[in-house]
Write an enzyme that holds these catalytic residues in place. Structure first.
Site, mmCIF file in Angstrom:
data_model
loop_
_atom_site.group_PDB
_atom_site.id
_atom_site.type_symbol
_atom_site.label_atom_id
_atom_site.label_comp_id
_atom_site.label_asym_id
_atom_site.label_seq_id
_atom_site.Cartn_x
_atom_site.Cartn_y
_atom_site.Cartn_z
ATOM 1 N N THR A 17 0.743 -1.177 0.102
ATOM 2 C CA THR A 17 0.029 -0.006 0.101
ATOM 3 C C THR A 17 0.905 1.112 0.016
ATOM 4 O O THR A 17 0.367 2.269 -0.695
ATOM 5 C CB THR A 17 -1.002 -0.085 1.338
ATOM 6 O OG1 THR A 17 -1.802 -1.186 0.918
ATOM 7 C CG2 THR A 17 -1.584 1.358 1.346
ATOM 8 N N ASP A 61 1.939 -6.667 -4.656
ATOM 9 C CA ASP A 61 1.239 -6.728 -3.364
ATOM 10 C C ASP A 61 1.633 -7.860 -2.568
ATOM 11 O O ASP A 61 1.847 -9.188 -2.914
ATOM 12 C CB ASP A 61 -0.278 -6.801 -3.841
ATOM 13 C CG ASP A 61 -1.365 -6.649 -2.729
ATOM 14 O OD1 ASP A 61 -2.269 -5.933 -2.665
ATOM 15 O OD2 ASP A 61 -1.147 -7.787 -1.552
ATOM 16 N N SER A 62 1.483 -7.687 -1.183
ATOM 17 C CA SER A 62 2.377 -8.710 -0.346
ATOM 18 C C SER A 62 1.436 -10.100 -0.456
ATOM 19 O O SER A 62 2.088 -10.926 0.271
ATOM 20 C CB SER A 62 2.313 -8.180 1.022
ATOM 21 O OG SER A 62 1.510 -8.092 1.993
ATOM 22 N N SER A 63 0.372 -10.120 -0.766
ATOM 23 C CA SER A 63 -0.520 -11.148 -0.965
ATOM 24 C C SER A 63 0.149 -11.904 -1.844
ATOM 25 O O SER A 63 -0.010 -13.556 -1.954
ATOM 26 C CB SER A 63 -1.963 -11.048 -1.345
ATOM 27 O OG SER A 63 -2.572 -10.167 -0.302
HETATM 28 N N1 ASP Z 1 -2.662 -5.578 0.307
HETATM 29 C C1 ASP Z 1 -1.495 -4.587 0.608
HETATM 30 C C2 ASP Z 1 -0.324 -5.441 0.688
HETATM 31 O O1 ASP Z 1 -0.203 -6.149 1.737
HETATM 32 C C3 ASP Z 1 -1.800 -4.295 2.217
HETATM 33 C C4 ASP Z 1 -0.916 -3.140 2.692
HETATM 34 O O2 ASP Z 1 0.190 -2.860 2.323
HETATM 35 O O3 ASP Z 1 -1.022 -2.765 3.867
HETATM 36 O O4 ASP Z 1 0.486 -5.343 -0.067
#
Ligand code: ASP
Length: 349
Positions: A17, A61-63
């Site tokens: 994010t 994205d860290s997912s």
């Molecule tokens: N979906 C984002 C991620 O983990 C959420 C974040 O960075 O807060 O990449």
């Protein structure tokens, strides 16, 4: 101090994010480039530190984070280890605790700060928490004692004013700025007007030994969460997944499970087949104590081992790390019950 004496920090941008912008058509947040992020933090130029940058291309994205990216991070850090005083990794919050846990094992005997941070709101937005997190994380990564030695010698997560041991932190909030919490180990530092380090809590490397990077993982691991009414056929199929090597069993309270003959029998059969079953609590705070209740003791008797006060993120990554090194079942069981990087409190009970 001349610029040559300034501490040096390598800032690694993986995505998340913190560097995202809104897609004008869909309204969804999407990854953007590092320059965009840096443009929004002109303060970086005011640091008395030399900051170099490295970005994942494309940022993720860290997912989408996975062990190959952890190995990439270890490669970047180990390649640059002697050239920098500290490392800051910008990372999405969703899986940051997994990455921090994994790196704590992969960077064995780390003697420099490796600080992961990110944000809940993109850095380009007015109320962003990203600036604060990034600037303080860099300050921590650059912080040294008067003799030049680093103050922090661990893999950590810095978020919303708290520096946490990476393998003790867990994401607890998808809304508020205080997204992470370390329930079973005190914070290593608090950032207010001053950054107050609790140095006696910070893990120190063995000085005579170098940092040893590791790269291998075996992902044949599953997390099985118990709940009232869980069915035998479900447990049975999970425990019999082809190739399965280890299970993180999330139990009730201090490590308890329903007293069902079939459950204990299935678990015993699995441990006898060499599957490693690690008991961690569904409660985020506190430790597993299998000897405490009959409902826990039966698990111990079925060959389940204690995960002590481990976070789920840490139990999963530690198992993958140990299995990846081709150790025997006995050795993995023994190491799971050993404190390798400050991840468990063995005398908590
Ligand atoms: N979906 C984002 C991620 O983990 C959420 C974040 O960075 O807060 O990449």
């Amino acid at each position: 101090m001349t610029p040559r004496d300034y501490p040096s920090v390598l800032l690694i941008y993986t995505g998340g994010t913190i560097g995202m912008i809104e897609n004008p058509e869909t309204g969804a947040l999407e990854n953007f480039d590092f320059d965009h992020l840096l443009r929004h933090v002109p303060e970086l130029r005011r640091f008395n530190s030399r900051i170099s940058t490295y970005q994942f291309d494309p940022p993720i994205d860290s997912s989408d984070m996975e062990p190959a990216f952890w190995a990439k991070l270890v490669r970047i850090i180990s390649y640059n280890y002697d050239n920098y005083d500290g490392f800051v990794i910008l990372h999405g919050t969703d899986t940051m605790a997994y990455t921090a846990s994994a790196l704590s094992f992969m960077l064995e005997n780390v003697g420099k700060p490796v600080i992961l941070t990110g944000s809940q709101l993109p850095i380009g937005t007015l109320r962003t928490d990203g600036k604060e997190n990034l600037i303080t994380a860099i300050e921590i990564a650059a912080s040294r004692h008067l003799d030049g030695s680093p103050i922090v010698t661990e893999v950590c997560i810095f978020f919303e004013n708290e520096l946490m041991r990476g393998n003790r932190a867990t994401k607890i909030n998808a809304e508020n700025f205080n997204a992470f919490r370390s329930y079973n180990y005190p914070v290593l530092a608090k950032a207010g007007i001053h950054i107050r380090y609790h140095e006696y809590l910070i893990r120190r490397p063995i000085p005579s030994q170098p940092m040893k990077p590791h790269y291998l993982f075996d992902t044949n691991v599953v997390v099985l969460t118990l709940f009232p009414g869980i069915q035998e056929n479900i447990v049975d199929s999970v425990l019999n997944v082809p190739g399965l090597k280890a299970v993180v069993l999330k139990t009730f309270g201090s490590g308890n499970a329903p007293q069902k003959d079939w459950l204990i029998r299935r678990l015993r059969e699995a441990t006898e087949r060499g599957i490693i079953i690690v008991n961690i609590s569904q409660c985020p705070a506190g430790a597993v104590e299998m000897e405490r209740y009959g409902t826990g003791l039966q698990l111990l008797q079925a060959g389940v081992i204690s995960g002590y006060d481990s976070t789920p993120e840490c139990a999963v990554t530690k198992l993958m790390f140990l299995l990846g090194h081709g150790l025997s079942t006995e050795a993995v069981r023994r190491y799971m019950n050993s404190d390798l990087a400050g991840e468990i409190t063995k005398n908590a009970n």
